[in-house]
Motif scaffolding. Structure first.
Motif, PDB file in Angstrom:
ATOM      1  N   GLY A  82      -5.849   2.555   1.426  1.00  0.00           N
ATOM      2  CA  GLY A  82      -4.739   1.626   1.623  1.00  0.00           C
ATOM      3  C   GLY A  82      -3.394   2.272   1.392  1.00  0.00           C
ATOM      4  O   GLY A  82      -2.429   2.015   2.123  1.00  0.00           O
ATOM      5  N   PHE A  83      -3.300   3.129   0.363  1.00  0.00           N
ATOM      6  CA  PHE A  83      -2.050   3.845   0.091  1.00  0.00           C
ATOM      7  C   PHE A  83      -1.662   4.717   1.288  1.00  0.00           C
ATOM      8  O   PHE A  83      -0.496   4.749   1.698  1.00  0.00           O
ATOM      9  CB  PHE A  83      -2.205   4.734  -1.135  1.00  0.00           C
ATOM     10  CG  PHE A  83      -2.405   4.004  -2.444  1.00  0.00           C
ATOM     11  CD1 PHE A  83      -2.095   2.659  -2.567  1.00  0.00           C
ATOM     12  CD2 PHE A  83      -2.896   4.683  -3.551  1.00  0.00           C
ATOM     13  CE1 PHE A  83      -2.269   1.994  -3.778  1.00  0.00           C
ATOM     14  CE2 PHE A  83      -3.076   4.035  -4.762  1.00  0.00           C
ATOM     15  CZ  PHE A  83      -2.767   2.691  -4.878  1.00  0.00           C
ATOM     16  N   ARG A  84      -2.627   5.429   1.817  1.00  0.00           N
ATOM     17  CA  ARG A  84      -2.343   6.323   2.950  1.00  0.00           C
ATOM     18  C   ARG A  84      -1.919   5.525   4.176  1.00  0.00           C
ATOM     19  O   ARG A  84      -1.003   5.928   4.901  1.00  0.00           O
ATOM     20  CB  ARG A  84      -3.569   7.191   3.236  1.00  0.00           C
ATOM     21  CG  ARG A  84      -3.770   8.269   2.167  1.00  0.00           C
ATOM     22  CD  ARG A  84      -4.988   9.114   2.437  1.00  0.00           C
ATOM     23  NE  ARG A  84      -5.007  10.282   1.544  1.00  0.00           N
ATOM     24  CZ  ARG A  84      -6.101  10.844   1.065  1.00  0.00           C
ATOM     25  NH1 ARG A  84      -7.285  10.348   1.383  1.00  0.00           N
ATOM     26  NH2 ARG A  84      -6.031  11.898   0.269  1.00  0.00           N
ATOM     27  N   TRP A  85      -2.570   4.401   4.417  1.00  0.00           N
ATOM     28  CA  TRP A  85      -2.183   3.535   5.537  1.00  0.00           C
ATOM     29  C   TRP A  85      -0.749   3.076   5.345  1.00  0.00           C
ATOM     30  O   TRP A  85       0.052   3.073   6.292  1.00  0.00           O
ATOM     31  CB  TRP A  85      -3.134   2.345   5.612  1.00  0.00           C
ATOM     32  CG  TRP A  85      -2.979   1.477   6.822  1.00  0.00           C
ATOM     33  CD1 TRP A  85      -3.718   1.536   7.970  1.00  0.00           C
ATOM     34  CD2 TRP A  85      -2.023   0.414   7.012  1.00  0.00           C
ATOM     35  NE1 TRP A  85      -3.285   0.577   8.865  1.00  0.00           N
ATOM     36  CE2 TRP A  85      -2.244  -0.124   8.302  1.00  0.00           C
ATOM     37  CE3 TRP A  85      -1.013  -0.134   6.221  1.00  0.00           C
ATOM     38  CZ2 TRP A  85      -1.490  -1.182   8.810  1.00  0.00           C
ATOM     39  CZ3 TRP A  85      -0.245  -1.186   6.729  1.00  0.00           C
ATOM     40  CH2 TRP A  85      -0.494  -1.703   8.009  1.00  0.00           C
ATOM     41  N   ALA A  86      -0.408   2.679   4.132  1.00  0.00           N
ATOM     42  CA  ALA A  86       0.940   2.187   3.843  1.00  0.00           C
ATOM     43  C   ALA A  86       1.987   3.251   4.112  1.00  0.00           C
ATOM     44  O   ALA A  86       3.029   2.981   4.738  1.00  0.00           O
ATOM     45  CB  ALA A  86       1.018   1.721   2.380  1.00  0.00           C
TER      46      ALA A  86
END
Length: 231
Positions: free
Chosen positions: A75-79
């Motif tokens: 999720g962090f990388r997507w963000a």
């Protein structure tokens, strides 16, 4: 700031339809990313149906259950790939109250990251048994003593990060996946010199569904703290 609330899910169909509108009702201008690990109960399908009327809602579907830490890192990388500047971790089960989001985000914006804390003035837990209180509070004191930073709530998962912090700690080096994941993120950020502050929260026991906590997850946290300290 452009902020994203990341909510990992596995079998949260009872909660997801309520938590998404509750977060958006805070009128904070945030968007939401649900990271779903192919929940057998159809959580992902419910989110995709909700997306039809909620442009602020996104979903990242993964092929199977891979653990909380890996879900958050995805999720962090997507963000970061989608241009978000502030990234907030939040549970789907209402143990993290939507009304605490605003103060948490403000604390993050004034620092490098913010920790939603049960153990500062104004913070507390609700409907917890004695054993759970001992594990949580004891785990925080244990981590503080070994890791050497004056943080009160090491194990909590209601946290907010500026993207620069997540870039700086290098997510590929994070090894923990369970209860200790939150400890490792905070420790790496503090070791890198980033400034964190605690924002009081009221942590309520989940409304419906089954807790993901297990003895294995707790024991992992206790030995991984030593690995973090001396690695």
């Amino acid at each position: 700031m452009k902020n994203l609330v990341v909510i990992p899910t596995y079998n949260e169909k009872e909660n997801i339809q309520a938590i998404v509108p509750a977060v958006l009702a805070q009128n904070l201008g945030v968007e939401i990313l649900v990271v779903d690990d192919n929940s057998p109960d159809g959580t992902g399908a419910i989110v995709r149906e909700m997306q039809k009327s909620l442009p602020q809602l996104h979903i990242l579907s993964r092929p199977g259950k891979q653990g909380l830490g890996k879900a958050y890192i995805a999720g962090f990388r997507w963000a970061m790939d989608h241009g978000f500047e502030g990234i907030i971790e939040m549970d789907a089960d209402f143990s993290h109250r939507p009304e605490d989001l605003g103060p948490l985000i403000k604390t993050m914006e004034a620092n490098d990251f913010a920790v939603g804390s049960r153990y500062v003035d104004g913070g507390r837990t609700v409907n917890w048994g004695l054993i759970r209180k001992i594990i949580s509070r004891g785990g925080g004191i244990y981590s503080r003593l070994i890791l050497g930073f004056p943080l009160n709530d090491w194990t909590g998962g209601f946290n907010a990060w500026k993207k620069e912090v997540l870039h700086g700690i290098d997510l590929s080096t994070v090894e923990s996946n369970g209860y200790s994941f939150q400890i490792e993120l905070k420790y790496k950020a503090l070791k890198k010199g980033f400034k964190g502050a605690e924002s009081p929260i009221v942590f309520e026991d989940r409304r419906v569904g089954q807790s993901k906590m297990s003895l294995k997850i707790v024991l992992e946290a206790f030995y991984r703290v030593w690995l973090m300290r001396f690695k």
